[in-house]
Design a protein around this motif. Structure first.
Motif, PDB file in Angstrom:
ATOM      1  N   VAL A  42       9.223  13.697  -0.183  1.00 34.46           N
ATOM      2  CA  VAL A  42       8.677  12.926   0.928  1.00 34.46           C
ATOM      3  C   VAL A  42       7.194  13.273   1.063  1.00 34.46           C
ATOM      4  CG1 VAL A  42       8.801  12.490   3.416  1.00 34.46           C
ATOM      5  CG2 VAL A  42      10.901  12.865   2.107  1.00 34.46           C
ATOM      6  N   ASP A  46       4.612   8.684   3.374  1.00 34.85           N
ATOM      7  CA  ASP A  46       5.946   8.197   3.765  1.00 34.85           C
ATOM      8  C   ASP A  46       6.147   8.393   5.266  1.00 34.85           C
ATOM      9  OD1 ASP A  46       6.721   7.536   1.125  1.00 34.85           O
ATOM     10  OD2 ASP A  46       7.579   9.535   0.792  1.00 34.85           O
ATOM     11  N   LEU A  47       5.786   9.564   5.744  1.00 39.60           N
ATOM     12  CA  LEU A  47       5.949   9.885   7.157  1.00 39.60           C
ATOM     13  C   LEU A  47       5.008   9.055   8.020  1.00 39.60           C
ATOM     14  CD1 LEU A  47       6.295  13.752   6.891  1.00 39.60           C
ATOM     15  CD2 LEU A  47       8.114  12.065   7.118  1.00 39.60           C
ATOM     16  N   VAL A  64      13.428   9.794   2.118  1.00 38.55           N
ATOM     17  CA  VAL A  64      13.302  10.167   3.526  1.00 38.55           C
ATOM     18  C   VAL A  64      14.701  10.372   4.120  1.00 38.55           C
ATOM     19  CG1 VAL A  64      12.524   9.396   5.803  1.00 38.55           C
ATOM     20  CG2 VAL A  64      11.091   8.985   3.784  1.00 38.55           C
TER      21      VAL A  64
END
Length: 132
Positions: A42, A46-47, A64
């Motif tokens: 991740v 992505d976050l 994720v």
């Protein structure tokens, strides 16, 4: 502000995605979360994409979702097949201020199933946050 089951398990980055105003329980170490994020590849992007809404929770990448499962498994709240260990969670929170909230979340969300263990973990956590 509530430290819900989902936030307790996600901590740091993932908790910010699911509920940005959270108080995080120290039962899940930042190191465990970081390890699971790294283990599943991740990225900060992505976050950020989830946090900004660029990617909706239902469109989250498998890595994720698997980081969510990793956190739950390593915390001892889920087995490797995606079965939530509700008795263990209830026992852990038996004497906390969040006992009733946790039990309501578990009653509602522990029956949620996904396509696989990773998807199940992510959907359970999302379910728990949806009511908050």
């Amino acid at each position: 502000m509530r430290a819900t089951f989902a936030l307790t398990l996600l901590l740091g980055c993932l908790s910010g995605i699911l509920a940005q105003q959270a108080n995080i329980d120290s039962s899940v170490s930042k190191e465990l979360v970081t390890d699971c994020l790294k283990e599943n590849g991740v990225t900060p992007q992505d976050l950020a994409d989830l946090q900004s809404g660029k990617v909706k929770a239902e469109d989250a990448k498998d890595n994720v979702k698997c980081s969510s499962q990793c956190i739950l498994v390593k915390s001892g709240f889920m087995d490797s097949t995606g079965k939530l260990l509700t008795d263990k969670i209830k026992s852990y929170y038996a004497n906390s201020n969040f006992k009733d909230v946790i039990e309501k979340d578990l009653d509602r969300c522990s029956v949620v199933k996904g396509a696989n263990a990773c998807d199940t973990a992510f959907k359970i956590l999302s379910c728990s946050q949806a009511a908050n």
